[in-house]
Design an enzyme around this catalytic site. Structure first.
Site, mmCIF file in Angstrom:
data_model
loop_
_atom_site.group_PDB
_atom_site.id
_atom_site.type_symbol
_atom_site.label_atom_id
_atom_site.label_comp_id
_atom_site.label_asym_id
_atom_site.label_seq_id
_atom_site.Cartn_x
_atom_site.Cartn_y
_atom_site.Cartn_z
ATOM 1 N N ASP A 1 -30.356 11.880 22.145
ATOM 2 C CA ASP A 1 -31.494 10.940 22.626
ATOM 3 C C ASP A 1 -30.962 10.040 23.762
ATOM 4 O O ASP A 1 -31.637 9.567 24.548
ATOM 5 C CB ASP A 1 -31.505 9.683 21.683
ATOM 6 C CG ASP A 1 -32.546 9.813 20.398
ATOM 7 O OD1 ASP A 1 -33.428 10.489 20.657
ATOM 8 O OD2 ASP A 1 -32.426 9.148 19.323
HETATM 9 C C1 BGC Z 1 -28.315 5.675 20.842
HETATM 10 C C2 BGC Z 1 -28.775 6.968 20.111
HETATM 11 C C3 BGC Z 1 -29.872 6.568 19.125
HETATM 12 C C4 BGC Z 1 -30.967 6.070 19.942
HETATM 13 C C5 BGC Z 1 -32.101 5.647 19.186
HETATM 14 C C6 BGC Z 1 -29.404 5.105 21.551
HETATM 15 O O1 BGC Z 1 -29.109 3.859 22.017
HETATM 16 O O2 BGC Z 1 -27.188 5.922 21.601
HETATM 17 O O3 BGC Z 1 -27.393 7.230 19.187
HETATM 18 O O4 BGC Z 1 -30.388 7.858 18.931
HETATM 19 O O5 BGC Z 1 -30.553 4.905 20.659
HETATM 20 O O6 BGC Z 1 -33.188 5.180 19.874
HETATM 21 C C1 NOJ Z 2 -29.044 8.948 16.514
HETATM 22 C C2 NOJ Z 2 -30.654 9.217 15.995
HETATM 23 O O1 NOJ Z 2 -31.040 8.420 14.846
HETATM 24 C C3 NOJ Z 2 -30.740 10.720 16.254
HETATM 25 O O2 NOJ Z 2 -32.177 10.819 16.057
HETATM 26 C C4 NOJ Z 2 -30.094 11.272 17.431
HETATM 27 O O3 NOJ Z 2 -30.171 12.646 17.397
HETATM 28 C C5 NOJ Z 2 -28.691 10.954 17.474
HETATM 29 N N1 NOJ Z 2 -28.483 9.523 17.477
HETATM 30 C C6 NOJ Z 2 -28.217 11.505 18.758
HETATM 31 O O4 NOJ Z 2 -28.446 10.744 19.765
#
Ligand code: BGC
Ligand code: NOJ
Length: 812
Positions: free
Chosen positions: A483
């Site tokens: 993400d």
């Molecule tokens: C986090 C990710 C997460 C995303 C969700 C980010 O701030 O680092 O792990 O998947 O937010 O929107």
């Molecule tokens: C947490 C999110 O829930 C997941 O969708 C994502 O793939 C990982 N973070 C990595 O960014």
């Protein structure tokens, strides 16, 4: 250092001190009524949706840590204590918390009084049952007072924490006998209320927080409890609560048992009232009557345990490795069920008001629980697909209550469409039920444009196939699985959300990782086409997959020389390449391309995994990238926003460690696959709980990487795709019992010294009793013997007429 131990026989983790490095929690409930409960009785409860129907309040980010829960206080002379130690934090003579599968137990002993609490959500009711048993272990008679305390949340947890100008005036309650009713907003548009009751007459109650706590006091020193007398307050606005007082005398050796029930009730709109502004309590009274004796509580608890016995008997392993047995047979599967229920909404790190059900997250979670509850997996697939757009793209999340997609946490993530294929394929491989493909499923919840699920999958694949960049790699869009790889966003102002700011699309930024997914799930989609007799379509899909494989292995596109490139940014620059100053190698394309089989024949697969070991490995797990970004890159986005070693910037992201482990099994290196498995496995990290800090019985999302100050420290426990992927890894790839479209395949890949083992697997109604003779071999099946007859290959022919099948596998 450990703070407790596993009790495998009872399927419990036994916490021996309340002072764990972080709150160690458990989840109660498996259908619609849920609670989070910590080892000091912290936590909260909601019905269906942690944001919209929150029953009790919790305070994140407060001190002392873990504030608000459902507490019992015991006043014995001048001493006030809690069986779970908090919130008074009075030192206990004995303390124990047992987190079990869908229940928690607490034991607190102080000055000769013993309190045992059992708390669980029954299988079929919308309530939490807590039985408190007090025992006088001293030689003198004891007169004590017992108090209960819960603080109501005014339903919408988001509004509850912000809209004080309204909310301080809306709170309303009723009291009848021992039952305290929370009915805020019931007078107007709500037709639901909550109740908290106990199966005994009470001495007194409180329903106004200020009366119970006293001004400027808190739950650790409630004035009314210290005074030994609740005040029978009736809340009017401000903060409604429910607190009971029971005065109890216990002879030496005597025990008394009390059952407290916290319930949620919905009334039909036309039947809301008993009389003018008096709520209709009939359904509440019926619910309370179901749990008003010990025998009824025992029966409900037995029913809960029976349900889990059945679920956890679907896949069991018996090996010489206790830690593997414990994770596979109990905790890993349990966590998979919790991620099914919660997605990423409610934990001690997810506030329940931010994220709902993720599109990609829920599809991946499904890989870990589909064997346990296939019917609910089917429902889930349809729910998820119903939020998809007509062109194949997806909203990134939906709220469980409305089941409608929203863009609150962004949309346009390039990987989302392919995860729908992953989930559906897993469902069909597990169940053999292809009728799901013919279900009519709406797009964007609009029934007027419904198409079959098969058509949804076609559009998923088609979208990625037709949205490619300059290297013919898939466009990344907002980001992909990572993400934080926001290649089109270009944010420069503080506070802009990387997930929603700026364009989510661009014609240049590409993802090699999605290329790997395209190969893996393109192949699975082609197999589904074959199953449907669509041979032309299958051939076309396979041709696209073959083309993508070449692109991935091409040093002008996906291949960097020693590993796979990660992506191309919106200027066409490489991300995750030796040419970069920072972020030269990323884990995701190495794991996913190789697990998809890319580069197996050319040797590039092994090279990529060797690079992972050389560049990304640590004693606590494999980092997501190296070297960490030390400066912010606007062309990369959130990934470079984190301090080095945390989260997506070079943290150990537990979710993609199993991809590497699976990839190792694909090239047959069982020793290394298991080494990677072990590093993040809770049963192993239990030994270093003081470093790791999160619960030693379940996975967390992230462990701080080598660049971080607190290398090895876990964060964001419970709600992570790690649960599903590690279960897939250990059960289907390492132990090797993998469901195919045609039947169960057995093809283990284990360390040379793993030893013989056996697996029991209930699959499509047949029980398979599988024994594996390992012969010191890491991978390779020499003989597969099914009910005494030798079979070619690794797939056990499916025969629905059999109840049990004996399978002998000889590796060699
Ligand atoms: C986090 C990710 C997460 C995303 C969700 C980010 O701030 O680092 O792990 O998947 O937010 O929107
Ligand atoms: C947490 C999110 O829930 C997941 O969708 C994502 O793939 C990982 N973070 C990595 O960014």
């Amino acid at each position: 250092m450990k703070f407790g131990h596993f009790d495998d026989e009872h399927r419990e983790y036994v916490i021996e001190t309340p002072k764990t490095p972080l709150p160690w929690i458990n989840y109660l409930g498996s259908k619609e009524f849920f609670s989070l409960i910590s080892n000091t009785c912290g936590g909260y409860t909601f019905y269906k949706d942690a944001k919209l129907l929150r029953l009790t309040r919790y305070r994140y980010n407060d001190v002392p840590m873990d504030i608000n829960g459902k507490y019992f206080y015991i006043k014995d002379g001048d001493t006030v204590w809690n069986p779970g130690w908090k919130p008074t934090q009075t030192d206990l003579d004995e303390y124990e918390c047992r987190h079990g599968i869908g229940y928690s137990k607490f034991k607190g002993v102080k000055n000769g009084v013993r309190a045992d609490v059992l708390t669980f959500v029954p299988v079929n009711d919308n309530c939490e049952v807590s039985r408190l048993v007090v025992t006088n272990d001293s030689s003198a008679e004891k007169s004590i007072s017992i108090f209960s305390y819960v603080e109501w949340c005014l339903w919408n947890a988001d509004d509850d924490s912000r809209n004080f100008q309204r909310n301080f005036s809306t709170g309303e309650v009723e009291v009848k006998g021992s039952a305290i009713y929370h009915k805020t907003e019931y007078r107007e548009r709500r037709n639901h209320y909550a109740v908290y009751s106990v199966n005994a007459p009470i001495t007194a109650f409180d329903t106004a927080r200020d009366s119970f706590l006293g001004l400027y006091h808190y739950a650790g020193d409630p004035e009314a409890v210290l005074n030994g007398k609740l005040t029978n307050s009736m809340a009017s606005g401000w903060s409604p609560i429910a607190a009971h007082q029971l005065d109890v005398t216990l002879k030496p050796g005597e025990s008394k048992s009390y059952v407290f029930v916290l319930g949620y009730i919905e009334n039909p709109v036309e039947d809301k009232w008993e009389s003018h502004n008096v709520i209709n309590k009939k359904p509440a009274e019926a619910l309370l009557a179901k749990y008003d004796t010990d025998a009824k509580v025992d029966a409900a608890f037995a029913e809960l345990n029976d349900q889990w016995d059945k679920l956890l008997n679907i896949y069991t392993v018996d090996s010489s490795n206790d830690k593997v047995n414990r994770m596979v047979n109990i905790w890993n599967q349990y966590q998979c069920m919790v991620t099914f229920n919660m997605s990423r909404s409610a934990s001690y790190y997810e506030s329940g008001i931010g994220r709902g059900m993720g599109f990609r997250d829920s599809c991946q979670d499904l890989l870990g629980f589909v064997h346990l509850i296939p019917d609910r997996a089917r429902e889930r697939i349809i729910d998820i697909a119903s939020t998809q757009f007509q062109d194949g793209r997806a909203y990134h999340q939906y709220q469980p209550l409305t089941k409608k997609g929203n863009s609150d946490i962004g949309s346009g993530f390039g990987d989302d469409p392919l995860w729908l294929i992953a989930g559906t394929s897993a469902y069909i491989r597990e169940t053999g039920d292809t009728t799901i493909l013919d279900e009519m499923v709406p797009f964007d919840n609009d029934e007027s444009v419904a198409e079959t699920l098969m058509e949804h999958l076609r559009r998923s694949f088609g979208y990625v196939d037709t949205h490619r960049g300059p290297h013919r790699l898939p466009l990344i869009g907002r980001a992909d699985w990572n993400d934080c790889l926001n290649l089109n966003c270009h944010s420069t102002q503080p506070g802009e959300s990387f997930q929603t700011f700026g364009p989510s699309e661009g014609p240049v930024a590409e993802s090699v990782f999605i290329g790997g997914m395209f190969v893996k799930y393109g192949n699975e989609y082609a197999d589904i086409c074959d199953l449907k007799g669509l041979t032309d379509e299958a051939a076309k899909v396979r041709a696209s997959v073959a083309e993508m494989t070449e692109i991935l292995l091409d040093s002008g596109a996906g291949w960097d020389g020693e590993w796979f490139v990660r992506a191309y940014d919106s200027y066409g620059g490489k991300v995750g390449s030796k040419d970069c100053e920072e972020g030269q190698i990323y884990i995701e394309p190495q794991g996913f391309c190789v697990l998809a089989g890319v580069g197996k024949e050319t040797g590039q697969a092994q090279k990529a995994l060797d690079s992972v070991k050389a560049k990304l490995d640590t004693k606590y797990g494999v980092m997501i990238l190296q070297p960490a970004y030390t400066v912010y890159h606007e062309e990369l986005g959130e990934v470079s926003s984190y301090p080095p070693g945390y989260k997506e910037n070079a943290g150990i992201f537990c979710h993609n460690n199993p991809w590497v482990s699976i990839a190792e099994t694909v090239i047959g290196r069982g020793d290394r696959a298991f080494e990677v498995y072990k590093k993040t496995c809770p049963a192993y990290t239990e030994e270093i709980s003081e470093i790791h800090r999160t619960e030693p019985y379940i996975y967390c999302q992230m462990v701080a990487g080598a660049d971080a100050k607190f290398h090895g420290e876990g964060k964001n426990s419970w709600l992570t795709g790690t649960a599903a992927w590690t279960f897939v890894n250990i059960s289907q790839y390492i132990l090797g019992v993998y469901p195919t479209l045609k039947g169960l395949s057995v093809d283990p890949c284990v360390p040379a010294d793993f030893g013989d083992f056996s697996v029991k697997r209930v699959y499509r109604g047949v029980e398979y009793d599988i024994t594996v003779k390992q012969n010191g071999v890491q991978k390779g099946v020499k003989q597969l013997i099914v009910d005494g007859a030798q079979v070619e290959g690794t797939v056990i022919p499916y025969d629905a007429s059999k109840k049990t099948v004996k399978v002998e596998v000889v590796m060699g």
